[in-house]
Scaffold this active site. Structure first.
Site, short mmCIF file in Angstrom:
data_model
loop_
_atom_site.label_atom_id
_atom_site.label_comp_id
_atom_site.label_asym_id
_atom_site.label_seq_id
_atom_site.Cartn_x
_atom_site.Cartn_y
_atom_site.Cartn_z
N LYS A 24 9.92 -1.78 -0.99
CA LYS A 24 8.90 -1.53 -2.01
C LYS A 24 7.78 -2.57 -2.05
CE LYS A 24 9.33 1.75 -3.38
NZ LYS A 24 9.11 2.92 -2.46
N THR A 25 7.49 -3.15 -0.94
CA THR A 25 6.41 -4.15 -0.93
C THR A 25 5.23 -3.67 -0.08
OG1 THR A 25 7.50 -5.23 0.93
CG2 THR A 25 7.93 -6.15 -1.26
N GLY A 26 5.36 -2.45 0.47
CA GLY A 26 4.29 -1.94 1.34
C GLY A 26 4.73 -1.91 2.79
#
Ligand code: A3P
Length: 885
Positions: free
Chosen positions: A617-619
């Site tokens: 979920k950080t890209g």
């Protein structure tokens, strides 16, 4: 010659959709090639039967008693375990003069062999590890040179002495001479005098010392001791001699010259300070680990001073494999009388190790391949087949790694048929591979065939993780087959006669009389020795060696020698070392012995050059997509279960082996110009992953992306809801964050999975334990989201990707998506799917406050770490820290 054979092998293996006839033809061709290769190998081994010793030597192990022991003296090995050991780690601190010294390395190697973790420090350093957070960590402190301890600056000395007193752990130290002449020195602070450079003769242990566990006191070692020794003089009750030796010149004195001097001068070369003066126990050695008895004494000292924390078992399992019982050139094979000698030697060994059997490996093709006398020897072996254990090799001793599964199976089937035809009992579920081929690095085809044809459950190899150093060999389990480490015992196919040994019989003897073989058994509870048929015919060097080894061990040690069938051996091994079950895969191309026994069809180029490790979920998907747009950058193929992520290094996929992993990557067209990579966002926060990655891909670059951990946690929670996780659906974000022991386990689990990855500093430290900072690239996730063109520019520079790809031409902001997307044409962008860049409500204030507090310490640690590494500090982190102040 080899290249010709290889050409044919590769052609055979490559024939697709082979007809049965073609297959048989190929097998025939392979057989011929193998036989030719094998005979070539044997021919190159020149044998001169004139070397033969007429009467096979018998091991002479004299075990004279110490003349000073009281009548009826018996000794029970001590059990050093006390409760105090519970406060100690299974770890030792070694303090060396510099990291290159021989004694320091020797000590480190011994601890390695004993599987005792150690930390090596040089004297110039302070010893902060004794004050900060590592209390009780070391169960013993070892000085390679005692004068280092005596001349330590007062701060370090006080620290160390305090640590020893607080945890009641002792010091072991070796005395190193400062000059070459004989001289006396009073040791600072202690009523102890050391006399240096003394030539000694004979050695025995003090039977009244309480430290002997592995060592058996009450024997006298007769002989000159190599080197110049330091001996101790003392007049305080704190000192207790550990051993005695004699001044060389005093032993041969003429008693008639001066009767007063007629008694040989007894000296003390190792001493125990029992701690009466200052509460610290010390064991001092006046000689180094060159002397074999000091190895036993050192192991006992470790055990004693650590209250049993560093004790190792006294059980020693012994298995002797005769790898190729029918394989050997005519003229050096076993004859009838050799077989009878084997049986009688086995009988003797059984008196010490109940149930001991020589374990005979056979390649049926070479049965009856000697002269008439030797063929009678082969028949004799079969006549006595029920007196031995047997295991199947490949039929023609082929190397499995060069065969496909069909041919591996065929060879094993032929050998099994040979066993059935000759009623050979093959019920041990054990096998080894010729030349270790295919065991490690793993050739899956060998494992497949072993399971299918022989139902193999246990094997052994010298190659895991490496042949050298011998004490570093370990075991692992792959696809239910236990792979045990095997040891070398100084007997090889070419050591057929005593004269083959440097220094002849004496050289052969030294191996078990305190030499490498002795030390191998001393340090390893499990000993599987590899020998060959030639070692049992001719001068029967194997019988000499093993009988001698057993006698010597019985004389000098309290080790219990044990024999159990191979499967039981494997079970006992992994019961004792359960942590070894998990393999640690390495790159086969990093070690030339491994390349040689790895299939030529496999290529190390099918391994990634860099990894995007997350966290989730950080890209990570955006980065993966952007990277894949680059013409020279190639990602893995999709997984059927985990889509673009392979998820190899965490979880169960790792046990599928590296062939499985490599299948996810194409063979690059241009190995230098293609940049294979993999992205699995689950890698970042799994503790085991950095070690596994560094073992297989030590030169890989590691990329991670960090965003505000609070945002990450919330995005992750939303992701779980979108994937219909029942807990996330039933509990609000705030309820999950607040979950304590009163909440159901599933909610607490979800909480941990939500929060843990955001403890960035702690996870990065794990990576830094295995990778230098220069291989690590940290991306500010906010920057990736708002200015991916700049990020991709920096990343290309870091990885040195050629040619340069200008992302400004290929990415643009998409107002509808609210993120950067791939430019398809003037009017169209290709953005990530609905699952990336989701719309959800803003985080509630209570949760935001909770998370700010929760991550405060972790964020501060991250900032410290990034500053220390000289890495830029992301703006979101600067903001978070500013808010906290
Ligand atoms: P949200 O969906 O919560 O906004 P991952 O790919 O590691 O699962 O990360 C998903 C997150 O990537 C998204 O979280 C989104 O904020 C972020 N992201 C960054 N750049 C993006 C891009 N160009 N397109 C879509 N999402 C992007």
């Amino acid at each position: 010659m080899w290249s010709t054979c290889r050409y044919f092998l590769v052609r055979c293996v490559c024939l697709k959709r082979m007809t049965l006839m073609r297959a048989l033809g190929c097998v025939l061709l392979l057989s011929v090639l193998t036989s030719v290769l094998f005979s070539y190998h044997l021919m190159s081994f020149k044998i001169s039967s004139s070397k033969r010793t007429l009467v096979s030597p018998q091991p002479q192990v004299s075990c004279p008693p110490d003349p000073d022991i009281p009548p009826n003296f018996t000794y029970q090995p001590r059990d050093h375990r006390t409760k105090e050991r519970n406060h100690l780690g299974r770890r030792a601190l070694i303090i060396v003069e510099n990291q290159y010294t021989k004694t320091g390395k020797g000590i480190h190697n011994v601890l390695d062999a004993l599987r005792i973790d150690s930390k090596v420090e040089t004297i110039g350093n302070n010893l902060p590890m004794l004050t900060h957070g590592e209390k009780g960590k070391f169960a013993v402190i070892i000085f390679e040179n005692y004068s280092t301890y005596l001349t330590m600056d007062s701060w370090n000395r006080q620290l160390l002495d305090k640590y020893c007193k607080n945890y009641n752990v002792g010091i072991i130290a070796f005395i190193q001479p400062k000059r070459d002449d004989v001289f006396l020195e009073n040791l600072n602070d202690f009523p102890l005098t050391v006399e240096y450079n003394i030539p000694l003769v004979n050695y025995k242990l003090n039977i009244y010392s309480t430290i002997w566990r592995m060592s058996k006191p009450g024997r006298l070692y007769e002989g000159e001791l190599a080197g110049n020794w330091a001996v101790f003089h003392f007049n305080h009750a704190t000192y207790q001699p550990l051993s005695y030796s004699y001044l060389k010149s005093s032993l041969n004195q003429d008693p008639s010259a001066n009767p007063a001097d007629s008694k040989p001068k007894r000296l003390v070369p190792a001493i125990h300070d029992t701690g009466q003066l200052d509460g610290i126990q010390r064991i001092l050695f006046g000689g180094g680990l060159e002397f074999w008895m000091h190895h036993m004494m050192f192991v006992d000292s470790l055990s004693y001073l650590s209250h049993g924390k560093l004790s190792i078992t006294l059980d020693r399992y012994i298995q002797v494999d005769i790898d190729d019982i029918f394989v050997g050139k005519e003229g050096v094979r076993v004859k009838v009388e050799d077989v009878m000698a084997m049986l009688s030697s086995q009988k003797y060994l059984q008196t010490v190790m109940e149930g001991f059997h020589f374990n005979l490996g056979f390649s049926g093709r070479f049965y009856l391949h000697g002269n008439a006398e030797e063929d009678a020897g082969d028949k004799k072996l079969l006549e006595y087949r029920h007196h031995f254990w047997w295991f199947g090799h490949m039929f023609k001793h082929e190397q499995a790694h060069s065969l496909d599964v069909r041919n591996v199976e065929l060879s094993m089937t032929l050998n099994k048929q040979f066993a059935q035809d000759n009623a050979i009992p093959v019920d041990q579920h054990y096998a080894v591979a010729p030349h270790h081929s295919g065991v490690y690095p793993v050739h899956e085809e060998l494992y497949d065939a072993w399971r299918k044809i022989w139902d193999i459950k246990v094997t052994s190899t010298e190659e895991y993780p490496f042949l050298y150093p011998f004490w570093g060999r370990r075991g692992f389990v792959h696809r239910g087959i236990m792979v045990l480490p095997r040891q070398t015992c100084g007997l090889f196919t070419h050591t057929v006669f005593v004269t083959d040994y440097k220094d002849g019989l004496q050289g052969l003897e030294e191996n078990f009389k305190g030499g490498e073989l002795f030390l191998t058994v001393l340090y390893s509870p499990f000993n599987i020795f590899m020998t060959h048929m030639n070692n049992y015919g001719n001068d029967r060097v194997a019988l000499f060696t093993f009988e001698g080894m057993v006698k010597f061990l019985q004389c000098w040690t309290n080790l219990r020698l044990i024999s159990v069938p191979p499967v039981q051996l494997g079970i006992n091994y992994f019961n004792m070392f359960p942590e070894e079950k998990d393999p640690l895969w390495q790159n086969p191309c990093d070690y030339k012995r491994h390349i040689a026994i790895w299939s030529a069809n496999k290529s190390c180029e099918r391994l990634p050059r860099f990894l995007v490790v997350g966290p989730q979920k950080t890209g990570t998907t955006a980065l993966y997509t952007f990277l894949s747009m680059h013409p020279a950058v190639v990602s893995n193929y999709d997984s059927a279960t985990t889509f673009e992520e392979v998820q190899f290094f965490n979880g169960n996929n790792y046990y599928k082996g590296i062939d499985w992993y490599m299948e996810f990557f194409p063979v690059p067209q241009n190995s230098t110009g293609t940049y294979l990579f993999e992205k699995s966002a689950t890698y970042f926060d799994h503790e085991i992953v950095p070690q596994r990655v560094s073992s297989l891909l030590p030169r890989a670059k590691i990329i991670c992306i960090l965003i505000d951990p609070a945002k990450r946690a919330y995005s992750w929670y939303q992701h779980q809801r979108a994937h219909k996780d029942p807990v996330a659906l039933n509990y609000s974000f705030n309820a999950v964050l607040m979950a304590d022991e009163r909440m159901p386990r599933q909610v607490r689990d979800l909480r941990n999975r939500c929060l843990d990855p955001g403890m960035y500093a702690q996870h990065l430290m794990h990576w830094l334990d295995y990778f230098p900072a220069r291989q690590l690239f940290i991306i500010d996730g906010e920057q990736l989201r708002n200015n991916p063109i700049h990020v991709m520019h920096k990343l290309q520079q870091f990885i040195h990707i050629q040619p340069y790809f200008d992302y400004s031409q290929h990415l643009r902001f998409d107002p509808q998506k609210g993120f950067f997307c791939q430019v398809m044409n003037d009017n169209r962008n290709k953005c990530l799917g609905r699952g990336k860049g989701r719309m959800y409500d803003a985080m509630d204030e209570t949760s935001a406050t909770f998370l700010r507090h929760f991550y405060r310490k972790h964020n501060a640690n991250l900032s410290k770490l990034l500053n220390k590494l000289n890495f830029p500090v992301p703006s979101w982190l600067q903001d978070a820290l500013a808010d906290d102040n």
